[in-house]
Design a protein around this motif. Structure first.
Motif, PDB file in Angstrom:
ATOM      1  N   UNK A 183       4.139 -29.107   3.793  1.00  0.00           N
ATOM      2  CA  UNK A 183       3.646 -28.334   4.425  1.00  0.00           C
ATOM      3  C   UNK A 183       2.775 -26.889   3.392  1.00  0.00           C
ATOM      4  N   UNK A 184       1.364 -26.672   3.754  1.00  0.00           N
ATOM      5  CA  UNK A 184       1.276 -26.171   2.657  1.00  0.00           C
ATOM      6  C   UNK A 184       1.615 -24.544   2.588  1.00  0.00           C
ATOM      7  N   UNK A 185       1.261 -24.178   1.329  1.00  0.00           N
ATOM      8  CA  UNK A 185       1.825 -22.458   0.388  1.00  0.00           C
ATOM      9  C   UNK A 185       0.578 -22.062   0.255  1.00  0.00           C
ATOM     10  N   UNK A 189       1.710 -15.763  -0.766  1.00  0.00           N
ATOM     11  CA  UNK A 189       2.425 -16.569  -0.133  1.00  0.00           C
ATOM     12  C   UNK A 189       2.342 -15.847   1.337  1.00  0.00           C
ATOM     13  N   UNK A 190       1.585 -16.076   1.866  1.00  0.00           N
ATOM     14  CA  UNK A 190       2.121 -14.745   3.124  1.00  0.00           C
ATOM     15  C   UNK A 190       3.337 -14.718   3.478  1.00  0.00           C
ATOM     16  N   UNK A 191       4.761 -15.867   3.628  1.00  0.00           N
ATOM     17  CA  UNK A 191       5.824 -15.307   4.244  1.00  0.00           C
ATOM     18  C   UNK A 191       6.385 -16.592   3.404  1.00  0.00           C
ATOM     19  N   UNK A 192       7.249 -15.229   2.211  1.00  0.00           N
ATOM     20  CA  UNK A 192       8.115 -16.162   1.277  1.00  0.00           C
ATOM     21  C   UNK A 192       9.158 -16.435   2.043  1.00  0.00           C
ATOM     22  N   UNK A 193       9.649 -15.222   2.951  1.00  0.00           N
ATOM     23  CA  UNK A 193      11.252 -15.541   3.509  1.00  0.00           C
ATOM     24  C   UNK A 193      10.722 -16.772   4.227  1.00  0.00           C
ATOM     25  N   UNK A 194      10.124 -17.129   4.769  1.00  0.00           N
ATOM     26  CA  UNK A 194      10.212 -18.303   6.026  1.00  0.00           C
ATOM     27  C   UNK A 194      10.180 -19.916   4.232  1.00  0.00           C
ATOM     28  N   UNK A 195       9.499 -19.547   3.578  1.00  0.00           N
ATOM     29  CA  UNK A 195       9.177 -20.684   2.139  1.00  0.00           C
ATOM     30  C   UNK A 195      10.812 -21.202   2.216  1.00  0.00           C
ATOM     31  N   UNK A 196      11.171 -19.986   1.713  1.00  0.00           N
ATOM     32  CA  UNK A 196      12.431 -20.156   1.261  1.00  0.00           C
ATOM     33  C   UNK A 196      13.612 -20.353   2.214  1.00  0.00           C
ATOM     34  N   UNK A 197      13.386 -20.326   3.536  1.00  0.00           N
ATOM     35  CA  UNK A 197      14.270 -21.010   4.362  1.00  0.00           C
ATOM     36  C   UNK A 197      13.883 -22.585   4.323  1.00  0.00           C
ATOM     37  N   UNK A 198      12.902 -22.887   4.530  1.00  0.00           N
ATOM     38  CA  UNK A 198      12.152 -23.848   4.318  1.00  0.00           C
ATOM     39  C   UNK A 198      13.094 -25.122   3.423  1.00  0.00           C
ATOM     40  N   UNK A 199      12.421 -24.406   1.778  1.00  0.00           N
ATOM     41  CA  UNK A 199      13.363 -24.649   0.905  1.00  0.00           C
ATOM     42  C   UNK A 199      14.544 -25.229   0.847  1.00  0.00           C
TER      43      UNK A 199
END
Length: 441
Positions: A183-185, A189-199
């Protein structure tokens, strides 16, 4: 393939919007080929990327001039190495050659044929688990269940270890890995919360995969071995690799060895549901050839419709949809210069749907593989050249036998209204999974 040309490849003049590209990578690579031709250039993430969209160019990169192209420092390498370490998918040069030689005997045709009973035993167990859902009509997550099936087959056949009930958790972990590393970020980052969840999902998944891998190794070490018996690949690796190398190699084999087959079967079952006339032909074939008994490797030649159904599914939905390489020296592609360090890519998605080589390229026509004489490196579901997937014979044998057994016993129907679209992450996966109802024949 090299000429004296110096024309820089055509392509978009402005740097690619990475967010837009990653929202539709399949449309992006197809658009490049259709608009700009056989060799294209685009600018992304601060570098120039060349793409080759013709089978002879793919052969040049992957086979004829393979010494000039490496996987090292490619996007594939950056995505996979943190998870897999220095296994067969990520190693290069002499180390890769040593690993390939070590693993090759376990995947030769003769060895693969001997795995047929394991394949049919595990498929029979899946059919048993489906008896309840078949009675209630409850839709099943077929993609995860096929992942569990192919994982069980691989670990028993190649490593002689039974993982028991860990397969479903493994499938979810693989999904979490793909959602993070594929997933390219953008920045910002337009959605940091989603990035944290995926990480967080990736971290949990990596820990689970590592635990399963070390369990496989420990289980084999703890098992008493018959000194007269032929050792498995894992036995060979136990005596040949350090603990770190062993972990990397086993995890690589587990990940790569089941993923292609699971995705091939998932897309095959989906396409057969969408094309009931093809599904009916397969049912007639297995009934005629098998007469209700389980298939064996000896039946493969008599099950051509099953084999072609899988081949065509892998054409339309190649599990690996993009190959990336880094040029180590100067080269030319169709008269276009390739400088050292350039990222060069080949897309199976583009080659497999190119109307110059395929009649009705977007249609599901399994019979196109009936005696087809295809150009070299046009059809690349397992890659090409010297790095062609070591498990291709196992994958095709396994998928064909599994499909034959499923066609014997059940009908699989997509849940009404369920959305199906390909998602090009590390592999080409159904974005929302694949939910199907199981009913007895």
């Amino acid at each position: 393939m090299t000429t004296t040309g110096t024309r820089f490849p055509p392509g978009p003049a402005d740097p690619v919007d990475m967010g837009r590209m990653r929202s539709d990578p399949l449309g992006f690579v197809t658009g490049l080929a259709r608009r700009y031709g056989d060799v294209t250039a685009h600018h992304a993430n601060g570098e120039t990327v060349l793409m080759a969209h013709r089978p002879d160019l793919a052969r040049h990169i992957l086979k004829d001039n393979v010494g000039n192209y490496t996987k090292k420092n490619t996007p594939d390498d950056h995505m996979l190495r943190p998870l897999l370490g220095n296994g067969l998918l990520t190693s290069t040069g002499a180390e890769w050659s040593r690993q390939r030689k070590l693993c090759a005997p376990a995947f030769r045709r003769g060895a693969v044929a001997s795995f047929d009973e394991i394949i049919t035993d595990e498929t029979a167990a899946l059919l048993d688990r489906w008896r309840g859902p078949a009675e209630t009509g409850a839709p099943q997550p077929i993609d995860h269940q096929l992942t569990s099936l192919t994982l069980s087959i691989l670990t028993r056949a190649v490593l002689d270890v039974d993982l028991g009930g860990t397969g479903d958790g493994f499938g979810r972990a693989v999904d979490d890995v793909n959602r993070f590393i594929g997933h390219y970020v953008p920045d910002p980052d337009p959605d940091p919360a989603d990035t944290v969840r995926r990480q967080r999902g990736y971290v949990r998944a990596r820990a689970l995969l590592d635990m399963i891998t070390r369990t496989v190794i420990a289980a084999r070490r703890a098992s008493p071995q018959d000194p007269q018996a032929v050792g498995t690949l894992l036995d060979t690796m136990l005596g040949s690799l350090s603990d770190t190398d062993l972990r990397d190699q086993v995890l690589t084999l587990i990940m790569a060895g089941h993923e292609t087959t699971a995705k091939a079967l998932t897309w095959t079952l989906y396409l057969l549901d969408r094309h009931p006339e093809e599904a009916e032909r397969i049912r007639a074939e297995v009934d005629h050839v098998l007469g209700g008994r389980r298939p064996t490797a000896a039946d493969l030649l008599d099950l051509p419709l099953c084999g072609r159904a899988v081949q065509e599914a892998m054409r339309l939905y190649p599990p690996v949809w993009l190959i990336s390489r880094r040029a180590t020296g100067h080269d030319e592609l169709d008269g276009h210069p390739v400088a050292p360090g350039t990222l060069v890519c080949v897309s199976q998605w583009v080659l497999h749907r190119d109307p110059r080589y395929w009649d009705r390229p977007d249609a599901y026509v399994p019979d196109r593989f009936d005696g087809a004489d295809l150009p070299s490196h046009l059809y690349l579901p397992f890659g090409g050249g010297e790095r062609v997937c070591i498990g291709r014979h196992l994958a095709l044998t396994e998928a064909t036998l599994v499909l034959a057994m499923l066609a014997q016993s059940v009908r699989l129907t997509l849940e009404p209204g369920f959305p199906v679209e390909p998602e090009a992450l590390v592999t080409l996966r159904p974005k929302h999974g694949m939910r199907m109802t199981v009913s007895p024949r």
